[in-house]
Motif scaffolding. Structure first.
Motif, PDB file in Angstrom:
ATOM      1  N   LEU A 125      73.233 -13.548 -55.755  1.00  0.00           N
ATOM      2  CA  LEU A 125      74.036 -14.722 -55.416  1.00  0.00           C
ATOM      3  C   LEU A 125      74.106 -14.896 -53.906  1.00  0.00           C
ATOM      4  CD1 LEU A 125      77.016 -14.469 -57.908  1.00  0.00           C
ATOM      5  CD2 LEU A 125      75.310 -16.274 -57.801  1.00  0.00           C
ATOM      6  N   SER A 126      74.189 -16.141 -53.474  1.00  0.00           N
ATOM      7  CA  SER A 126      74.261 -16.434 -52.038  1.00  0.00           C
ATOM      8  C   SER A 126      75.485 -15.766 -51.428  1.00  0.00           C
ATOM      9  CB  SER A 126      74.341 -17.939 -51.806  1.00  0.00           C
ATOM     10  OG  SER A 126      73.226 -18.579 -52.380  1.00  0.00           O
ATOM     11  N   ARG A 127      75.333 -15.399 -50.164  1.00  0.00           N
ATOM     12  CA  ARG A 127      76.463 -14.808 -49.460  1.00  0.00           C
ATOM     13  C   ARG A 127      77.551 -15.850 -49.257  1.00  0.00           C
ATOM     14  NH1 ARG A 127      75.886  -9.881 -47.404  1.00  0.00           N
ATOM     15  NH2 ARG A 127      73.814  -8.961 -47.376  1.00  0.00           N
ATOM     16  N   ILE A 128      78.784 -15.381 -49.257  1.00  0.00           N
ATOM     17  CA  ILE A 128      79.931 -16.274 -49.165  1.00  0.00           C
ATOM     18  C   ILE A 128      79.957 -16.929 -47.799  1.00  0.00           C
ATOM     19  CG2 ILE A 128      82.452 -16.360 -49.131  1.00  0.00           C
ATOM     20  CD1 ILE A 128      82.399 -14.048 -51.102  1.00  0.00           C
ATOM     21  N   LYS A 129      80.125 -18.257 -47.788  1.00  0.00           N
ATOM     22  CA  LYS A 129      80.291 -19.021 -46.555  1.00  0.00           C
ATOM     23  C   LYS A 129      81.704 -19.575 -46.543  1.00  0.00           C
ATOM     24  CE  LYS A 129      75.482 -20.477 -46.038  1.00  0.00           C
ATOM     25  NZ  LYS A 129      74.576 -21.645 -45.887  1.00  0.00           N
ATOM     26  N   THR A 130      82.384 -19.355 -45.456  1.00  0.00           N
ATOM     27  CA  THR A 130      83.756 -19.836 -45.328  1.00  0.00           C
ATOM     28  C   THR A 130      83.777 -21.127 -44.549  1.00  0.00           C
ATOM     29  OG1 THR A 130      84.579 -17.573 -45.359  1.00  0.00           O
ATOM     30  CG2 THR A 130      86.066 -19.275 -44.516  1.00  0.00           C
ATOM     31  N   TYR A 131      84.358 -22.173 -45.176  1.00  0.00           N
ATOM     32  CA  TYR A 131      84.502 -23.457 -44.520  1.00  0.00           C
ATOM     33  C   TYR A 131      85.978 -23.619 -44.164  1.00  0.00           C
ATOM     34  CZ  TYR A 131      80.000 -24.319 -46.746  1.00  0.00           C
ATOM     35  OH  TYR A 131      78.709 -24.228 -47.170  1.00  0.00           O
ATOM     36  N   TYR A 179      73.439 -22.981 -60.111  1.00  0.00           N
ATOM     37  CA  TYR A 179      72.165 -22.744 -60.786  1.00  0.00           C
ATOM     38  C   TYR A 179      71.892 -21.249 -60.886  1.00  0.00           C
ATOM     39  CZ  TYR A 179      67.129 -22.252 -61.355  1.00  0.00           C
ATOM     40  OH  TYR A 179      65.888 -21.864 -61.786  1.00  0.00           O
ATOM     41  N   GLN A 180      72.139 -20.529 -59.792  1.00  0.00           N
ATOM     42  CA  GLN A 180      71.946 -19.086 -59.814  1.00  0.00           C
ATOM     43  C   GLN A 180      72.881 -18.422 -60.816  1.00  0.00           C
ATOM     44  OE1 GLN A 180      71.530 -17.034 -55.967  1.00  0.00           O
ATOM     45  NE2 GLN A 180      71.363 -19.057 -55.013  1.00  0.00           N
ATOM     46  N   LEU A 181      74.126 -18.947 -60.909  1.00  0.00           N
ATOM     47  CA  LEU A 181      75.070 -18.379 -61.869  1.00  0.00           C
ATOM     48  C   LEU A 181      74.559 -18.511 -63.296  1.00  0.00           C
ATOM     49  CD1 LEU A 181      77.836 -17.215 -62.674  1.00  0.00           C
ATOM     50  CD2 LEU A 181      78.705 -19.557 -62.649  1.00  0.00           C
ATOM     51  N   VAL A 182      74.088 -19.694 -63.651  1.00  0.00           N
ATOM     52  CA  VAL A 182      73.553 -19.907 -65.004  1.00  0.00           C
ATOM     53  C   VAL A 182      72.367 -19.001 -65.257  1.00  0.00           C
ATOM     54  CG1 VAL A 182      72.470 -21.587 -66.524  1.00  0.00           C
ATOM     55  CG2 VAL A 182      74.406 -22.275 -65.112  1.00  0.00           C
TER      56      VAL A 182
END
Length: 240
Positions: free
Chosen positions: A7-13, A139-142
């Protein structure tokens, strides 16, 4: 490596903090005053009557990189500094010629309008990038949940996805609980902590019990929220 690590690394907005506003203010003021100094030293006005248009070279980059606040502030500082340091009589805000008033206000309107337009285009581009990022995460989760046979792996991937998608709203962690009794709950998965090491406080456990009994959502202090889906509790922790 387990599949949910893909999974993509967490990005904080995060929203603008006072440090960002301070930096925007410093950038706008410094760049505009420096350009005003150059115009004054080289006596570019009135040799070039519409020299004020060069301030757009500052307003547009600020709008594109820093946002609406920086561009509007730069436009206002440019308006007043050009009047105060460039247009005779110097070091006053008095203007005797009507055409100079018109030119100055036309510049201000143009600078604000173009800055707003550039800032809007920047925001649209950021939103498109964010939606693309979130779509890729889902999409990656599915794909991961379909490839995983273990329930704990699927639940862990789900918690990571929840944090990643909602991090722009301040969510920094997520846990999935299963109520075992009135005063206890079992941690099924956690995004950033090991389920075995995740300890709930008495208040969090009481809140989870309340949600289970009332089958409703609950928002706690420090941006902690608890929701119920079926018999599964979900806890999200916002950034402090």
């Amino acid at each position: 490596m387990r599949t949910f690590d893909l999974l993509s690394r967490i990005k904080t907005y995060s929203n603008h903090s006072w440090q960002q506003y301070l930096l925007d203010t410093a950038l706008a003021a410094t760049s505009v005053l420096l350009l005003t100094y150059i115009i004054s030293v080289f006596h570019l006005y009135p040799r070039i009557p519409n020299i004020s248009i060069v301030y757009l070279l500052i307003v547009l980059p600020l709008a594109s990189t820093r946002g609406r606040y920086a561009s509007i502030l730069a436009s206002l500082i440019a308006f007043f500094s050009f009047d105060f340091f460039i247009i005779p009589p110097l070091f006053t805000f008095v203007i005797y010629r009507v055409e100079e008033w018109i030119a100055l206000f036309v510049f201000l309107a143009t600078a604000i309008f173009t800055g707003q337009l550039a800032a809007t285009l920047r925001r649209i581009a950021e939103e498109a990038t964010r939606h693309e990022h979130e779509t890729a995460i889902l999409y990656q989760l599915v794909r991961i949940t379909n490839n995983e046979d273990q329930l704990d792996e699927q639940l862990h991937a789900l918690t990571l996805t929840v944090v990643d998608v909602f991090s722009r709203w301040g969510v920094s962690d997520c846990a999935i609980l299963q109520a075992e009794s009135t005063h206890s709950a079992h941690v099924l998965a956690s995004a950033l902590q090991s389920p075995e090491k995740l300890l709930l406080s008495r208040d969090e456990l009481a809140a989870a019990t309340w949600v289970t009994e009332h089958r409703s959502n609950l928002e706690l202090v420090n941006d902690v929220w608890i929701s119920l889906t079926g018999k599964t509790l979900r806890i999200g922790v916002g950034a402090s």
